[in-house]
Write an enzyme that holds these catalytic residues in place. Structure first.
Site, PDB file in Angstrom:
ATOM      1  N   PRO A  27      -1.383  -5.388 -15.115  1.00  0.00           N
ATOM      2  CA  PRO A  27      -1.286  -4.127 -15.458  1.00  0.00           C
ATOM      3  C   PRO A  27       0.020  -3.842 -16.333  1.00  0.00           C
ATOM      4  CG  PRO A  27      -1.700  -3.942 -13.075  1.00  0.00           C
ATOM      5  CD  PRO A  27      -0.870  -5.679 -13.771  1.00  0.00           C
ATOM      6  N   GLY A  85       0.030   1.137  -4.620  1.00  0.00           N
ATOM      7  CA  GLY A  85      -0.622   1.436  -3.851  1.00  0.00           C
ATOM      8  C   GLY A  85      -0.944   3.078  -2.941  1.00  0.00           C
ATOM      9  N   TYR A 116      10.568 -12.699 -12.571  1.00  0.00           N
ATOM     10  CA  TYR A 116       9.659 -12.121 -11.970  1.00  0.00           C
ATOM     11  C   TYR A 116       8.319 -12.550 -12.514  1.00  0.00           C
ATOM     12  CZ  TYR A 116       6.698  -7.799 -12.389  1.00  0.00           C
ATOM     13  OH  TYR A 116       5.766  -6.952 -11.671  1.00  0.00           O
ATOM     14  N   LYS A 174       5.310 -14.153 -11.281  1.00  0.00           N
ATOM     15  CA  LYS A 174       3.836 -14.151 -11.277  1.00  0.00           C
ATOM     16  C   LYS A 174       3.424 -14.431 -12.044  1.00  0.00           C
ATOM     17  CE  LYS A 174       4.048  -9.718  -9.829  1.00  0.00           C
ATOM     18  NZ  LYS A 174       3.025  -9.008  -9.076  1.00  0.00           N
ATOM     19  N   ASN A 199       3.058  -0.863 -18.181  1.00  0.00           N
ATOM     20  CA  ASN A 199       4.354  -0.114 -17.273  1.00  0.00           C
ATOM     21  C   ASN A 199       3.473   0.781 -16.295  1.00  0.00           C
ATOM     22  OD1 ASN A 199       6.174  -2.177 -19.314  1.00  0.00           O
ATOM     23  ND2 ASN A 199       7.326  -1.265 -18.855  1.00  0.00           N
ATOM     24  N   GLY A 216       0.810  -1.390   0.044  1.00  0.00           N
ATOM     25  CA  GLY A 216       0.276  -0.220  -0.125  1.00  0.00           C
ATOM     26  C   GLY A 216       1.203   1.339   0.085  1.00  0.00           C
TER      27      GLY A 216
END
Ligand code: NAP
Ligand code: GFB
Length: 328
Positions: A171, A15, A144, A148, A173, A10
């Site tokens: 999402p 966040g 990564y 994911k 970039n 967050g």
């Protein structure tokens, strides 16, 4: 019935954008806070999510009904290339702990955050949600990317075995206020904004890494924040959704550097260091599924969003995540 929404990660770029939208959109509006909602924006000092006990304690403390799971080890191309195993292992640990605690503590809904770099490198374009597992990701960030991808596999397994309402977003970039501006570890926009600022301040060369030819789609963090709030409230399917501007919004790294030079007001010339990697040439993602579900959504024009982001950086330089700065 009141809701408690826990946002892991967050305190990061995305966040902070969700916190900004929840605190600034009219209460009760489509993207604003609802009167019966309590929002918790957690950082790594609240709990190190690589640790299962700390993760469970965080859930026991806040008893979330809903979770937006953003926490991750994140970085730009050069950081990913250097630490592939660390990105793989730390993100697998964080994701497994966060999803399993949500299952054990009977969280009603959980949204995890993937990235368009998880898609196969050699696949038909544009990228859609259907071809997420259809081949290896680009070699520059396979650690990564595979960590994911496993979240999508987890979500389907939790749904089939326990009926959990776990889903994910993909999402493209992201950029905006509160980004990571570390000159080596950052993504391209915050890295170049910081480098251009230092070049202007110290009258030194502004150097862009690579050839400047690769193409990218960029989404403003505060637009992405609204899309997460939409997914939280209006999307209950295990299948992921690409959260992005349209594939016709692809820009080259050179065009990005030109826009940053204008936004920072740099008068000097700049060069490309072609000894540095370009990474993946392009990863054009389709947002057709998103638009078919959310209806009309207005994205902030790129130059306007970049202007706001540079303004925030210049006004908050002393407290921003700037990393180690040579000859500051
Ligand atoms: P960020 O600015 O680097 O923030 C990362 C957040 O995760 C911070 O709040 C950090 O807490 C927290 N965190 C990191 N390690 C943790 C740990 N071990 N335990 C608990 N919390 C931890 O990242 P971001 O750019 O906002 O990314 C948010 C999500 O979007 C990530 O899942 C990322 O993969 C995804 N994403 C980002 C982009 C992009 O371009 N930035 C693109 C696609 C997807 P502290 O503040 O305490 O360090
Ligand atoms: O944003 P970026 O680091 O991530 O780099 P990727 C984008 C492009 O910008 C590459 C060029 O072609 C770089 O060569 N570039 C030019 C620079 N100057 C710079 C600079 O100073 N710093 C950086 N970082 N780039 C990442 C994935 O790929 O995308 C992550 O590695 C994550 O895992 C992220 O998914 C969203 O778009 O290449």
């Amino acid at each position: 019935m009141s809701s408690v929404i826990l946002v892991t990660g967050g305190t990061g770029l995305v966040g902070k954008a969700i916190q900004y939208v929840i605190e600034n959109e009219p209460e009760g509006s489509r993207f604003g806070r609802r009167p019966d909602e309590k929002w918790i924006f957690a950082s790594s000092s609240d709990a190190d999510l690589r640790d299962p006990q700390q993760t469970r304690k965080l859930y026991e403390k806040y008893q979330p009904t809903h979770v937006i799971h953003l926490a991750a080890l994140v970085g730009g191309l050069f950081r990913n290339m250097k630490y592939k195993l660390t990105f793989l292992r730390e993100n697998i640990l964080i994701n497994d702990n966060v999803l399993h605690a949500a299952y054990e503590l009977r969280t009603q809904k959980l949204i995890s955050c993937l990235s368009t770099c998880v898609f196969p490198d050699k696949v038909e374009y544009p990228l859609t949600e259907l071809n997420i597992h259809n081949g290896p990701p680009h070699e520059s960030n396979f650690g990564y990317a595979h960590a994911k991808r496993m979240v999508d596999v987890h979500n389907h397994a939790y749904k089939e075995q326990f009926g959990c309402n776990f889903t994910s977003s993909i999402p493209t970039n992201v950029f905006g206020p509160h980004d990571n501006y570390d000159l080596e570890d950052a993504h391209v926009i915050p890295a170049l904004v910081h480098k251009c600022y230092l070049a202007k301040k110290n009258n030194t060369p502004f150097v862009v890494a690579g050839s400047g030819k690769p193409l990218r789609q960029f989404i403003y963090s505060r637009d992405l924040a609204k899309l997460f709030i939409w997914q939280l409230r209006e999307y209950d399917d295990v299948e992921p959704v690409i959260l992005s501007v349209g594939e016709d919004e692809e820009v080259s790294i050179k065009e990005v550097a030109d826009a940053i030079v204008k936004a920072v007001g740099f008068k000097g010339s700049y060069t490309f260091d072609t000894s540095r990697a370009d990474g993946q040439f392009r990863k054009p993602a389709s947002n057709k599924k998103l638009l078919s579900l959310i209806g009309d959504f207005k994205f902030t024009p790129f130059e306007e969003a970049l202007g706001e982001s540079v303004k925030w950086f210049l006004e908050n330089y002393d407290n921003a995540r700037i990393g180690k700065v040579p000859f500051a």
